[in-house]
Scaffold this motif. Structure first.
Motif, PDB file in Angstrom:
ATOM      1  N   THR A  40      -1.224  -5.211  10.999  1.00 14.14           N
ATOM      2  CA  THR A  40      -1.086  -6.417  10.188  1.00 14.14           C
ATOM      3  C   THR A  40       0.286  -7.079  10.360  1.00 14.14           C
ATOM      4  N   THR A  41       0.306  -8.385  10.157  1.00 11.20           N
ATOM      5  CA  THR A  41       1.571  -9.118  10.112  1.00 11.20           C
ATOM      6  C   THR A  41       2.023  -9.317   8.666  1.00 11.20           C
ATOM      7  N   ALA A  42       1.185  -8.871   7.722  1.00 14.49           N
ATOM      8  CA  ALA A  42       1.511  -9.000   6.296  1.00 14.49           C
ATOM      9  C   ALA A  42       2.731  -8.150   5.947  1.00 14.49           C
ATOM     10  N   THR A  43       3.408  -8.541   4.889  1.00  9.57           N
ATOM     11  CA  THR A  43       4.566  -7.781   4.418  1.00  9.57           C
ATOM     12  C   THR A  43       4.211  -6.879   3.236  1.00  9.57           C
ATOM     13  N   ARG A  44       2.957  -6.935   2.808  1.00  8.78           N
ATOM     14  CA  ARG A  44       2.514  -6.147   1.654  1.00  8.78           C
ATOM     15  C   ARG A  44       1.062  -5.724   1.866  1.00  8.78           C
ATOM     16  N   ILE A  45       0.779  -4.461   1.560  1.00 10.23           N
ATOM     17  CA  ILE A  45      -0.590  -3.942   1.557  1.00 10.23           C
ATOM     18  C   ILE A  45      -0.804  -3.318   0.191  1.00 10.23           C
ATOM     19  N   THR A  46      -1.740  -3.852  -0.551  1.00  6.23           N
ATOM     20  CA  THR A  46      -2.024  -3.332  -1.887  1.00  6.23           C
ATOM     21  C   THR A  46      -3.332  -2.551  -1.852  1.00  6.23           C
ATOM     22  N   ILE A  47      -3.326  -1.393  -2.489  1.00 10.77           N
ATOM     23  CA  ILE A  47      -4.544  -0.596  -2.646  1.00 10.77           C
ATOM     24  C   ILE A  47      -4.966  -0.720  -4.100  1.00 10.77           C
ATOM     25  N   GLU A  48      -6.213  -1.116  -4.290  1.00 16.58           N
ATOM     26  CA  GLU A  48      -6.757  -1.232  -5.635  1.00 16.58           C
ATOM     27  C   GLU A  48      -7.909  -0.252  -5.815  1.00 16.58           C
ATOM     28  N   LYS A  49      -8.080   0.202  -7.046  1.00 20.07           N
ATOM     29  CA  LYS A  49      -9.169   1.116  -7.391  1.00 20.07           C
ATOM     30  C   LYS A  49      -9.928   0.550  -8.583  1.00 20.07           C
ATOM     31  N   TRP A  50     -11.251   0.652  -8.520  1.00 23.57           N
ATOM     32  CA  TRP A  50     -12.106   0.220  -9.625  1.00 23.57           C
ATOM     33  C   TRP A  50     -12.100   1.298 -10.705  1.00 23.57           C
ATOM     34  N   ALA A  51     -11.728   0.934 -11.908  1.00 24.91           N
ATOM     35  CA  ALA A  51     -11.730   1.879 -13.029  1.00 24.91           C
ATOM     36  C   ALA A  51     -11.861   1.098 -14.335  1.00 24.91           C
ATOM     37  N   ASP A  52     -12.583   1.652 -15.254  1.00 20.11           N
ATOM     38  CA  ASP A  52     -12.752   1.054 -16.589  1.00 20.11           C
ATOM     39  C   ASP A  52     -13.238  -0.390 -16.537  1.00 20.11           C
ATOM     40  N   GLY A  53     -14.075  -0.703 -15.547  1.00 19.18           N
ATOM     41  CA  GLY A  53     -14.682  -2.033 -15.486  1.00 19.18           C
ATOM     42  C   GLY A  53     -13.867  -3.117 -14.823  1.00 19.18           C
ATOM     43  N   HIS A  54     -12.766  -2.750 -14.166  1.00 19.86           N
ATOM     44  CA  HIS A  54     -11.976  -3.778 -13.477  1.00 19.86           C
ATOM     45  C   HIS A  54     -11.174  -3.168 -12.326  1.00 19.86           C
ATOM     46  N   TRP A  55     -10.696  -4.028 -11.428  1.00 16.24           N
ATOM     47  CA  TRP A  55      -9.831  -3.603 -10.333  1.00 16.24           C
ATOM     48  C   TRP A  55      -8.400  -3.510 -10.837  1.00 16.24           C
ATOM     49  N   GLY A  56      -7.704  -2.440 -10.442  1.00 21.08           N
ATOM     50  CA  GLY A  56      -6.307  -2.276 -10.819  1.00 21.08           C
ATOM     51  C   GLY A  56      -5.511  -1.764  -9.630  1.00 21.08           C
ATOM     52  N   GLU A  57      -4.260  -2.163  -9.554  1.00 22.30           N
ATOM     53  CA  GLU A  57      -3.413  -1.718  -8.452  1.00 22.30           C
ATOM     54  C   GLU A  57      -3.189  -0.216  -8.546  1.00 22.30           C
ATOM     55  N   TRP A  58      -3.391   0.486  -7.454  1.00 22.79           N
ATOM     56  CA  TRP A  58      -3.206   1.926  -7.397  1.00 22.79           C
ATOM     57  C   TRP A  58      -1.919   2.266  -6.648  1.00 22.79           C
ATOM     58  N   LEU A  59      -1.651   1.525  -5.574  1.00 23.36           N
ATOM     59  CA  LEU A  59      -0.457   1.744  -4.769  1.00 23.36           C
ATOM     60  C   LEU A  59      -0.196   0.486  -3.967  1.00 23.36           C
ATOM     61  N   CYS A  60       1.056   0.217  -3.698  1.00 23.50           N
ATOM     62  CA  CYS A  60       1.423  -0.942  -2.908  1.00 23.50           C
ATOM     63  C   CYS A  60       2.418  -0.513  -1.832  1.00 23.50           C
ATOM     64  N   TRP A  61       2.162  -0.909  -0.596  1.00 22.72           N
ATOM     65  CA  TRP A  61       3.074  -0.664   0.513  1.00 22.72           C
ATOM     66  C   TRP A  61       3.781  -1.968   0.850  1.00 22.72           C
ATOM     67  N   VAL A  62       5.107  -1.927   1.009  1.00 21.61           N
ATOM     68  CA  VAL A  62       5.896  -3.109   1.317  1.00 21.61           C
ATOM     69  C   VAL A  62       6.642  -2.865   2.622  1.00 21.61           C
ATOM     70  N   ARG A  63       6.555  -3.857   3.517  1.00 24.47           N
ATOM     71  CA  ARG A  63       7.260  -3.747   4.796  1.00 24.47           C
ATOM     72  C   ARG A  63       8.752  -3.999   4.571  1.00 24.47           C
ATOM     73  N   THR A  64       9.568  -3.104   5.082  1.00 21.52           N
ATOM     74  CA  THR A  64      11.020  -3.238   5.004  1.00 21.52           C
ATOM     75  C   THR A  64      11.564  -3.225   6.432  1.00 21.52           C
ATOM     76  N   PRO A  65      12.845  -3.500   6.613  1.00 16.29           N
ATOM     77  CA  PRO A  65      13.411  -3.419   7.963  1.00 16.29           C
ATOM     78  C   PRO A  65      13.276  -2.019   8.607  1.00 16.29           C
ATOM     79  N   ASN A  66      13.112  -1.000   7.764  1.00 15.73           N
ATOM     80  CA  ASN A  66      12.998   0.380   8.274  1.00 15.73           C
ATOM     81  C   ASN A  66      11.565   0.884   8.331  1.00 15.73           C
TER      82      ASN A  66
END
Length: 71
Positions: A40-66
């Motif tokens: 990906t060329t994106a600077t952010r990858i978000t992982i969402e999980k379905w729980a309690d009737g809605h999508w919620g962020e579970w983990l987020c990866w952010v591109r850094t210089p390292n």
């Protein structure tokens, strides 16, 4: 809304709105994220999980210089 058959998803930002890639398990999402990090060329990858009737962020990866950092 009822529980989706693929209760995990990757969310990538896009100028036209977020792009969702659904997955059936935590193991599948982890494999898919590793592939996204390489392609990906994106600077952010978000992982969402379905729980309690809605999508919620579970983990987020952010591109850094390292590389990618979990937040």
């Amino acid at each position: 809304m009822s529980r989706p058959s693929k209760p995990w998803r990757i969310v990538l930002p896009s100028p036209d709105g977020p792009i969702h890639h659904p997955h059936a398990s935590e193991a599948a999402i982890q494999r898919a994220v590793e592939g996204e990090k390489l392609s990906t060329t994106a600077t952010r990858i978000t992982i969402e999980k379905w729980a309690d009737g809605h999508w919620g962020e579970w983990l987020c990866w952010v591109r850094t210089p390292n590389g990618w950092t979990a937040q």
